[in-house]
Design a protein around this motif. Structure first.
Motif, PDB file in Angstrom:
ATOM      1  N   ARG A 144      -0.441   5.184   3.516  1.00  0.00           N
ATOM      2  CA  ARG A 144       0.981   4.991   3.206  1.00  0.00           C
ATOM      3  C   ARG A 144       1.158   4.366   1.835  1.00  0.00           C
ATOM      4  NH1 ARG A 144       2.816  -0.413   4.536  1.00  0.00           N
ATOM      5  NH2 ARG A 144       1.448  -1.503   6.009  1.00  0.00           N
ATOM      6  N   ASN A 200       4.340   2.801  -1.104  1.00  0.00           N
ATOM      7  CA  ASN A 200       5.731   2.415  -1.335  1.00  0.00           C
ATOM      8  C   ASN A 200       6.122   2.689  -2.777  1.00  0.00           C
ATOM      9  OD1 ASN A 200       4.686   0.334  -2.894  1.00  0.00           O
ATOM     10  ND2 ASN A 200       5.622  -1.318  -1.719  1.00  0.00           N
ATOM     11  N   TRP A 222       8.633   2.547   2.421  1.00  0.00           N
ATOM     12  CA  TRP A 222       7.280   3.050   2.626  1.00  0.00           C
ATOM     13  C   TRP A 222       7.325   4.445   3.243  1.00  0.00           C
ATOM     14  CZ3 TRP A 222       2.672   0.579   1.343  1.00  0.00           C
ATOM     15  CH2 TRP A 222       2.789  -0.760   0.918  1.00  0.00           C
TER      16      TRP A 222
END
Length: 557
Positions: free
Chosen positions: A327, A329, A309
């Motif tokens: 955020r 990933n 991440w």
């Protein structure tokens, strides 16, 4: 025989060491402009520094954990870097020898006319050889840019490490290694050396030329990031999706290149009003942690990230008056880390980014008081036409329009003062005299076809730095920087250029941009800088497009 001791806080200048003379430079001490002649000896221990040193024939200089800057090794002189020693800008003249010993040592920016030998644990970073020899032993590493000319040669012993480090590079046709035909390999070739490809966690998309003269390269690259996280292996002719990005390793006509698509660029620094109000704070991404700084100290508990991440932006995604983190990933999951009043953050799943789409920025594009996420697919409509839109509050899709993939979005901000976020786009073209120019246009999001020309610049003279409201009139301006580090401001009104002013100059060899925000809550954006050597972060306080003061934010180790 004379023996000299340079202790902490002491600077020795202009000393000449002749036969049997010995100088010891201890932690905190510095020896400047030292000449080491035949049978003279110079030692710099951990924390000690030697600057502008000349080692003549049969002279000896050694870093035993110390640091050397601007060292010249003349014919049959010897310069050794052992343990944790660090030598920057070394010139090894014909018949001179520079080497690392087992256990470490780093040579950065080395010019070789004689011999450079890198032992186990040692590193040669950015090396130029002119009729010289570069020898990498088992466990030694050759990385950065490598240029070899004339009768030079590079020897990679079995078990040596070859690292194509592009983590600090932008896509470019300029090769890291200018000619691999100069390389001498073990009998079983590249299979006997460890070949790496080092990328940043958000490496910029594009094509990187790794090496010329690489027609015989048949090795496999082990892809890892700067945080030391191993990704995967990739061989010539392969295309792999690694940590959410698509990597293609291509060898054509002796040129070895790497193409990256779908990578998410993770900014090292971010700004936001994480406590609410209008005072901006500065956040830094440390691998798997994000730490927030305000007025000389950390604020709150920060944010811990699971492997894979990274934080890609900030903004108030839930409309509570406090900025949050965004955020992402490698699988495309997008999560908002919502700021709490006590300085902690709580996760909320927002969306899923499909392959081919990129997150370009954040901002309140519809003026409803919550931050949106700008996303684009450069081939969403066709091979030459992309699609652009935003996720309202990070969730609900709204289409803006198609766009030409020749244009690049460089910033978001309210450029016409209507309280809604717009975009700043840039396009390169060849103009008068065959020079390359950049055209800058604002795109007013209220009208999907409302493009407004700001100005044109030659990037070799003036290039984009950042944007912000530098005069407090509610409209974002544009900061430009030239090759001497001079920063100027394009004042923007209603999306068009309205003024030009010079702000100040910055030493770009020591300072780099950290972010833009209103760090003193006076209603005008400021520009934050970080010292790449010391970690000191501070900001230029700006009023009406003029620099008033410098204020420290924190020192970040």
């Amino acid at each position: 025989m004379s023996e000299y001791y340079v202790s902490s806080g002491v600077t020795s200048s202009g000393k000449i060491l002749n036969e049997s003379d010995i100088m010891h430079v201890f932690s905190g001490g510095t020896a400047v402009d030292t000449t080491v002649n035949e049978n003279g000896e110079l030692y710099a221990y951990e924390g000690g520094g030697i600057v502008k040193t000349t080692v003549n024939a049969m002279g000896w200089a050694e870093l035993v954990g110390g640091t050397a800057i601007n060292t010249t090794v003349m014919g049959e002189g010897w310069f050794e870097v052992s343990s944790d020693g660090f030598a920057e800008r070394t010139v090894v003249s014909s018949a001179g020898i520079a080497e690392t010993q087992t256990g470490g040592g780093i040579f950065l920016n080395t010019t070789v006319f004689g011999t450079l030998r890198i032992g186990f644990g040692g590193v040669a970073f950015n090396t130029e050889a002119y009729n010289g020899a570069v020898i990498i032993a088992k466990g030694g590493m050759l990385t950065g840019s490598v240029s070899v000319y004339g009768d030079s040669y590079v020897v990679l012993d079995k078990g040596a490490l070859l690292d194509f480090d592009i983590s600090e590079q932008k896509p470019s046709a300029y090769p890291l290694i200018n000619d691999m035909n100069f390389f001498s390999l073990p009998e079983d070739g590249y299979s006997s050396i460890d070949c790496y490809l080092t990328v940043s966690s958000g490496q910029k998309n594009g094509t990187y030329t790794l090496a010329e003269g690489a027609g015989e390269f048949n090795g496999t690259l082990y892809v890892n990031d700067t945080a030391g996280t191993g990704y995967d292996y990739i061989s010539v002719g392969q295309t792999k999706t690694i940590n959410g990005a698509t990597y293609s390793l291509i060898r054509a006509g002796g040129t070895l290149s790497l193409s990256i698509e779908g990578s998410t660029e993770a900014p090292e620094y971010l700004t936001g009003c994480f406590a609410g109000g209008i005072q901006s704070m500065l956040a830094k991404q440390f691998g798997n942690t994000v730490t927030v700084y305000r007025e000389g100290s950390t604020w709150g508990t920060g944010l811990s990230l699971d492997p894979g991440w990274c934080v890609v932006g900030s903004g108030d995604f839930n409309g509570d008056g406090r900025d949050d983190f965004l955020r992402l990933n490698g699988e495309g999951y997008v999560v908002g880390e919502m700021a709490n009043a006590n300085g902690t953050f709580s996760p909320k799943v927002l969306n899923l980014k499909d392959n081919g789409w990129e997150i370009l920025g954040t901002g309140d594009f519809n003026g409803n008081g919550t931050c949106d996420v700008l996303v684009a697919n450069p081939t969403g409509a066709s091979s030459t036409v992309g699609l652009l839109g935003y996720w309202e509050g990070g969730t609900t899709w709204t289409l803006i329009n198609g766009y030409s993939a020749e244009w690049e979005c460089v910033s978001t901000g309210d450029f016409n003062g209507d309280g809604k976020c717009d975009m700043l786009w840039r396009n390169s073209f060849v103009g008068a005299g065959g020079l390359t120019y950049n055209a800058y246009c604002t795109w007013i999001v209220d009208n999907p076809v409302d493009w407004r020309m700001v100005s044109v610049s030659n990037p070799d003279e003036w290039d984009f730095l950042c944007s912000g409201d530098f005069d407090g009139n509610g409209s974002h301006d544009i900061a430009m920087i030239n090759g001497e580090g001079m920063v100027g401001i394009w004042g923007v009104s209603d999306g068009y250029l309205s003024s030009w002013s010079i702000l100040s100059a910055v030493n770009t060899a020591e300072w780099t941009l950290a972010g833009v925000g209103d760090f003193n809550a006076d209603g005008t954006d400021d520009i934050a800088w970080v010292n790449t050597d010391t970690g000191l972060v501070g900001y230029w306080q700006i009023n009406d497009k003029e620099l008033t003061t410098w204020t420290n934010i924190a020192t970040i180790s």
